[in-house]
Design a protein around this motif. Structure first.
Motif, PDB file in Angstrom:
ATOM      1  N   THR A   1      10.586   0.739  -6.584  1.00 11.23           N
ATOM      2  CA  THR A   1      10.626   0.156  -5.251  1.00 11.23           C
ATOM      3  C   THR A   1      10.526  -1.350  -5.429  1.00 11.23           C
ATOM      4  O   THR A   1       9.633  -1.838  -6.117  1.00 11.23           O
ATOM      5  CB  THR A   1       9.453   0.661  -4.390  1.00 11.23           C
ATOM      6  N   THR A   2      11.449  -2.091  -4.824  1.00 10.54           N
ATOM      7  CA  THR A   2      11.467  -3.534  -4.947  1.00 10.54           C
ATOM      8  C   THR A   2      11.213  -4.166  -3.580  1.00 10.54           C
ATOM      9  O   THR A   2      11.829  -3.783  -2.585  1.00 10.54           O
ATOM     10  CB  THR A   2      12.826  -4.031  -5.490  1.00 10.54           C
TER      11      THR A   2
ATOM     12  N   THR B   1      12.491  -7.525   2.492  1.00 13.18           N
ATOM     13  CA  THR B   1      13.374  -6.388   2.256  1.00 13.18           C
ATOM     14  C   THR B   1      12.703  -5.447   1.268  1.00 13.18           C
ATOM     15  O   THR B   1      12.170  -5.873   0.248  1.00 13.18           O
ATOM     16  CB  THR B   1      14.728  -6.860   1.683  1.00 13.18           C
ATOM     17  N   VAL B   2      12.741  -4.155   1.594  1.00 10.88           N
ATOM     18  CA  VAL B   2      12.206  -3.117   0.712  1.00 10.88           C
ATOM     19  C   VAL B   2      13.384  -2.243   0.296  1.00 10.88           C
ATOM     20  O   VAL B   2      14.098  -1.705   1.147  1.00 10.88           O
ATOM     21  CB  VAL B   2      11.130  -2.262   1.429  1.00 10.88           C
ATOM     22  N   GLU B   3      13.584  -2.128  -1.013  1.00 11.31           N
ATOM     23  CA  GLU B   3      14.633  -1.279  -1.556  1.00 11.31           C
ATOM     24  C   GLU B   3      13.982  -0.173  -2.378  1.00 11.31           C
ATOM     25  O   GLU B   3      13.195  -0.453  -3.280  1.00 11.31           O
ATOM     26  CB  GLU B   3      15.579  -2.090  -2.438  1.00 11.31           C
ATOM     27  N   ILE B   4      14.326   1.065  -2.052  1.00 14.16           N
ATOM     28  CA  ILE B   4      13.725   2.220  -2.725  1.00 14.16           C
ATOM     29  C   ILE B   4      14.820   3.031  -3.391  1.00 14.16           C
ATOM     30  O   ILE B   4      15.827   3.363  -2.768  1.00 14.16           O
ATOM     31  CB  ILE B   4      12.955   3.115  -1.727  1.00 14.16           C
TER      32      ILE B   4
ATOM     33  N   ARG C   1       7.389   0.444 -10.413  1.00 13.96           N
ATOM     34  CA  ARG C   1       8.016   1.633 -10.982  1.00 13.96           C
ATOM     35  C   ARG C   1       7.332   2.886 -10.457  1.00 13.96           C
ATOM     36  O   ARG C   1       6.113   2.939 -10.360  1.00 13.96           O
ATOM     37  CB  ARG C   1       7.955   1.595 -12.502  1.00 13.96           C
ATOM     38  N   ALA C   2       8.108   3.901 -10.170  1.00 11.17           N
ATOM     39  CA  ALA C   2       7.583   5.144  -9.614  1.00 11.17           C
ATOM     40  C   ALA C   2       6.579   5.805 -10.552  1.00 11.17           C
ATOM     41  O   ALA C   2       5.559   6.334 -10.106  1.00 11.17           O
ATOM     42  CB  ALA C   2       8.720   6.111  -9.296  1.00 11.17           C
ATOM     43  N   ASP C   3       6.825   5.782 -11.864  1.00 10.73           N
ATOM     44  CA  ASP C   3       5.920   6.450 -12.798  1.00 10.73           C
ATOM     45  C   ASP C   3       4.598   5.705 -12.974  1.00 10.73           C
ATOM     46  O   ASP C   3       3.608   6.279 -13.398  1.00 10.73           O
ATOM     47  CB  ASP C   3       6.583   6.684 -14.148  1.00 10.73           C
TER      48      ASP C   3
ATOM     49  N   PHE D   1       0.839  -1.190   0.000  1.00  7.29           N
ATOM     50  CA  PHE D   1       0.000   0.000   0.000  1.00  7.29           C
ATOM     51  C   PHE D   1       0.876   1.242   0.000  1.00  7.29           C
ATOM     52  O   PHE D   1       1.981   1.232   0.511  1.00  7.29           O
ATOM     53  CB  PHE D   1      -0.889   0.032   1.249  1.00  7.29           C
ATOM     54  N   GLN D   2       0.339   2.341  -0.559  1.00  9.16           N
ATOM     55  CA  GLN D   2       1.002   3.638  -0.534  1.00  9.16           C
ATOM     56  C   GLN D   2       0.175   4.556   0.344  1.00  9.16           C
ATOM     57  O   GLN D   2      -1.028   4.697   0.151  1.00  9.16           O
ATOM     58  CB  GLN D   2       1.088   4.217  -1.941  1.00  9.16           C
ATOM     59  N   GLY D   3       0.809   5.198   1.300  1.00  2.00           N
ATOM     60  CA  GLY D   3       0.106   6.137   2.163  1.00  2.00           C
ATOM     61  C   GLY D   3       0.616   6.081   3.582  1.00  2.00           C
ATOM     62  O   GLY D   3       1.425   5.230   3.945  1.00  2.00           O
TER      63      GLY D   3
END
Length: 117
Positions: free
Chosen positions: A65-66, A57-60, A83-85, A27-29
């Motif tokens: 973001t993976t 693991t979260v890599e930004i 992907r950010a876009d 989720f984003q927020g």
């Protein structure tokens, strides 16, 4: 939040005995309840049924973001990259979130600047 990019964070989760799948929603927020945030994706990882430890693991970085999950007992790994876009909110979505959560009263919602000025 307030983290330099690129960054990498890892956390460990214990699965319940009898569960054969680790299921994670992305989720984003910043709302405290996941359902109040923007759902981006979901991924699954097969784990040992007797209970397992999963390392996530979260890599930004500026472009994507993976998310990677690895089972400590089975050694299986599952990854997903966003992907950010592709996951960026539109201006209309941002306005709707602000109206619903931050400025519930119409009187409080800030007016957009007049582009003619």
């Amino acid at each position: 939040r307030n983290t330099f990019v690129p960054t990498r964070k890892t956390a460990r989760f214990q699965t319940e005995p009898g569960k054969a799948v680790f299921d994670a929603g992305i989720f984003q927020g910043e709302r405290p309840v996941a359902d109040q945030n923007l759902f981006l994706s979901r991924f699954h990882l097969d784990v040992a049924e007797g209970g397992d430890e999963v390392e996530v693991t979260v890599e930004i970085d500026p472009n994507d973001t993976t998310f990677t999950a690895k089972s400590s007992k089975t050694g299986k790994t599952q990854s997903i990259s966003l992907r950010a876009d592709e996951t960026r909110l539109t201006e209309e979505q941002i306005d709707n979130i602000l109206r619903e959560n931050v400025y519930p009263s119409k009187d409080e919602f800030p007016a957009k600047p007049n582009e003619d000025d």
